[in-house]
Design a protein around this motif. Sequence first.
Motif, PDB file in Angstrom:
ATOM      1  N   MET A   1       6.913   0.287  -2.141  1.00 57.16           N
ATOM      2  CA  MET A   1       5.582  -0.307  -2.183  1.00 57.16           C
ATOM      3  C   MET A   1       4.904   0.039  -3.491  1.00 57.16           C
ATOM      4  N   ILE A   2       4.842   1.309  -3.778  1.00 55.14           N
ATOM      5  CA  ILE A   2       4.186   1.724  -5.016  1.00 55.14           C
ATOM      6  C   ILE A   2       5.236   2.320  -5.944  1.00 55.14           C
ATOM      7  N   PRO A   3       5.411   1.719  -7.113  1.00 55.41           N
ATOM      8  CA  PRO A   3       6.404   2.261  -8.025  1.00 55.41           C
ATOM      9  C   PRO A   3       5.960   3.633  -8.528  1.00 55.41           C
ATOM     10  N   THR A   4       6.911   4.532  -8.686  1.00 47.28           N
ATOM     11  CA  THR A   4       6.539   5.828  -9.258  1.00 47.28           C
ATOM     12  C   THR A   4       6.511   5.674 -10.770  1.00 47.28           C
ATOM     13  N   LEU A   5       5.368   5.932 -11.345  1.00 48.25           N
ATOM     14  CA  LEU A   5       5.186   5.707 -12.767  1.00 48.25           C
ATOM     15  C   LEU A   5       5.516   6.952 -13.555  1.00 48.25           C
ATOM     16  N   GLN A   6       6.060   6.724 -14.745  1.00 47.32           N
ATOM     17  CA  GLN A   6       6.157   7.839 -15.665  1.00 47.32           C
ATOM     18  C   GLN A   6       4.778   7.998 -16.287  1.00 47.32           C
TER      19      GLN A   6
ATOM     20  N   ALA B   1       2.020   7.904 -18.937  1.00 44.38           N
ATOM     21  CA  ALA B   1       1.956   7.074 -20.130  1.00 44.38           C
ATOM     22  C   ALA B   1       2.203   7.920 -21.362  1.00 44.38           C
TER      23      ALA B   1
ATOM     24  N   LEU C   1      18.392   5.691   0.567  1.00 43.54           N
ATOM     25  CA  LEU C   1      17.779   4.415   0.949  1.00 43.54           C
ATOM     26  C   LEU C   1      16.541   4.618   1.810  1.00 43.54           C
TER      27      LEU C   1
ATOM     28  N   LEU D   1       0.474   4.109   4.959  1.00 39.87           N
ATOM     29  CA  LEU D   1       0.828   3.981   3.544  1.00 39.87           C
ATOM     30  C   LEU D   1       0.767   5.337   2.844  1.00 39.87           C
TER      31      LEU D   1
ATOM     32  N   ARG E   1       5.536  10.975  -3.909  1.00 40.45           N
ATOM     33  CA  ARG E   1       4.853  11.320  -5.148  1.00 40.45           C
ATOM     34  C   ARG E   1       4.930  12.802  -5.436  1.00 40.45           C
TER      35      ARG E   1
ATOM     36  N   ARG F   1       6.556  14.549  -8.662  1.00 40.42           N
ATOM     37  CA  ARG F   1       5.882  15.412  -9.631  1.00 40.42           C
ATOM     38  C   ARG F   1       6.679  16.666  -9.918  1.00 40.42           C
TER      39      ARG F   1
END
Lengths: 275, 347, 283
Positions: A1-6, A8, A197, A262, A270, A274
């Motif tokens: 659902m929510i991409p894990t971001l690097q 910035a 998965l 969610l 997350r 981290r």
Amino acid sequence: MIPTLQPASASMRRTLPGGFPMQLILGFLLILWIVLPMAPVFLWSIAGQWRAPAVLPSSYSLQGFSALITPDTARAAASSLSLGFGVAMIATPLGYLGAVAVRGLPAVPGRAVEFVLLAPLAIPPFALVMGSNVALLRLYVSPTFGVILVLVVTALPYTAFMFRSALASYDQRFEEVARSLGASPGQAARTVRYPLLASAAARAFFLAFLVGWGDYIATLLIGGGQLRTLPMLLGSAASATGNEQLTAALSLTIIVPPLILLAGLTLPARVRGRQ
Amino acid sequence: MSSSLEFASISRSFGNTEVLHQVSLTVEPSCCVALLGASGSGKSTLLRIAAGLDQSSSGQVLVDGENVNGVPSEQRGIALVFQKPLLFPHLTVVDNVAFSARMAGQSRKAARQHAMSYLELVHLSAVAHRSPGRLSGGQEQRVALARALARNPRILLLDEPFSSLDSRLREDMHLLVEDIRTELAPTIVLVTHDRREASALADSIAVLDNGRILQHGPVAQLHYQPATLAVNRILGGLNAVPGELIGDVHHSALGRIAVQPGLVNGPAFLTVRQEAIRIVAPGDGTATGCVTALKSLGAHTLVHIALSGESGPSETLTVEVPGDPGVAVGRSIGLRPTDGCGWAVTR
Amino acid sequence: MTSRMTPGTGHAALLALPAVLPIVVVLAVSLVAAALQSLGLMPFIGPPQLSGDAWTGDVQTLVRSGLASVYIASISTVLSLAVGFVLAAYVLTMPRMGRLVETLSAATIPIPHLIGAGAIGLLLSDSGFLDRLLGMPDSFPALVAGPGFLAVIAEYAWKESAFVALVVLGSISRSVGDLCDAAATLGATAGQRILRVVLPLAVPSLAISAVIVFVYTLGSYEAAWLLGPVSPEPLPVRAVRLFGSVDLAARPQAMATALVTVAVSAVAILAVVFLLRRFRSLR
Ligand SMILES: Nc1ncnc2c1ncn2[C@@H]1O[C@H](COP(=O)(O)OP(=O)(O)O)[C@@H](O)[C@H]1O
Ligand SMILES: [Mg+2]
């Protein structure tokens, strides 16, 4: 659902044109865009009196919520929950099987299966529901089962897609490594495949749950008034004027459980990301 | 066209960990400096700071003597080739190479023409119109190099660009870098963890360890006159014989060997490269020892020797000999350094 | 060795069955039944009788409904893509504020359109929250139930921009940082990095979300019903009204309307597939 971001990088940070004040203003505008529509809902849900020119309610009360504490609402909540979980529990494993099949099939039949899995996205749900309605009646399918069937079909593209993209980045050799390290096929699946998965499965389950939990049109047209879910209550409250408090409180009641779900699905990932 | 690059006491911390500590390093115009260090020693961070992709916590980057702190990377004229090729997937090979000219406002046609000459330089004009996804690893890295050169950079930074290539491809790339140096003469900082690559390509080597520059000097100096034991180890030196320094002469199990003047008397290590010792008949050397193990390196062999010291615990020494060493484990042999003068370090 | 992850062809076909079968059955049954009903061949009661009345009877309102729906869907799609891309770019470039924006916009995803429509109604209606915030000016336009379907479009743009941002982020967030670094060292300014690197990288995901948003907003009922004017009626609103009408003769018309919606969706999908092919072969 929510991409894990690097996080910035430094040059990304300077990639937004305009200086820092511009970026701050843009950020506030975007937050306003996201939050503003929900602000009146939140205010109305706790408003006592809120007459026209006043920007904020003149008094606050929980009358909207207390009006919800009825056996009728409780039954509707139970129906919504079972619809959501029912759709999710059927559509998630089916989506997984479909995705695995697409991966295993040769190019042409694989494409065909993929096309079928995505096809429901192309048909508006109301058209699906209207067309099948008479057929379901003629076949004496119970309205509840009919709604679940149609919603499973609606949810399958999402669940299959989630597993498709997870499998696309899932390297088959992980399991081969596990086997070469002495794991049995069952152990390899349990200790390597399912954990890898799991997050895709959670996202698929969540999306399918939403399809059932938030559905209005299928329940309206097939359920024919027999199946009363929370969105049905909301639909009749929202189309009438003058019960903003009830509408707002009901809206929040419908939004909160998926948000909790969610948060439960994304926060652990997350925190792990981290570390 | 090429400029000098100077790092002046650059420090960088991420949170509480200091990744770079007061790094100072000067690269003369058209010179190639290899930055050698283990992975995690801060090499990439230093290059990113030079390119303007990261900010130093303190210190300055000077290009031609001018402080460029605060100048955004697109205006620095410093090109960086990353460890991954990072070709833009939405552009063809030639458009990747033409990217910088397009950014500078040139027409598509002029930019492509300019790009083609750089593709010729890396011998890839044949694949100019392919999409980058259909290149091999070596080709991708060459396109990345051409793309960086097409920017006409004052300074070229190479961050382990060849480490993912196999050894033959890597040698091709080394030849290519030499071509580029003779043709364009850019100032180059080459980051690598491979001391052979550093020695083959660079005029001088700077050794970075745990965020500190340990030594910067010509290739031979780093090999034969390391400043510390760590430099000796990082450059592949296998021997550090402990002993006592008395009046510029090192006393150890290896005998008495004159070393560089200027060191204070006291305990010191003799760093003698494994390639710089010869095995001779037992009476002929400055020291004797007993072969404890042989290890083949293919065309060369490492001979491990226990020195027969006069007192104390016996020291081991490693000697690299070409071909068959002609000795067996357990044999007594003599040892003689090939240079008259040795090199000692105190830490 | 074949493990269960890459099953043999026959095995794979069997695995596909539980997912494929319900989809094929439900889709086929509803499309065929809709077509038959629209032609009078599958009446709710009474004998079947072939008739094209549902298609030819009221062509004008059907076309007007179709145009209204296409208008709503097109504007909503364009707005969602624009805002969604800005949201994604902001999340990618701003470390702290971006995370907040990302979390908030992801939190709107689970909100059903019915609730979104209710919320936009409370916000944009005459003497609604926005009107009050602006001090109730006389010139406040009729956004809800007014001409131009502005409140409907606002609801779709609000909900779907978050979806677009999510799709774009999911597809480019992994690679975009490094590529922007590379672009910066090649002389690309901030604006050029957005337009020449981030945007082209996002084009495939933008195209896919464009189709999904267009088809969804074309066939979505709740917002158009709650926030739209009485006339012209968008296709879903017209279909549902006719479907629920006590006049059983309206049933075939409802089916015809539904099938028109399906046809417009199919055309939109084919158009995007065609355009994407062209776009790819041009490069
Ligand atoms: N963005 C970052 N945040 C936190 N730590 C970092 C970051 N970038 C690098 N580091 C740390 O800095 C150290 C040096 O990294 P790097 O310069 O990449 O080393 P090298 O290129 O020599 O392998 C490593 O320990 C790494 O974990
Ligand atoms: Mg590195």
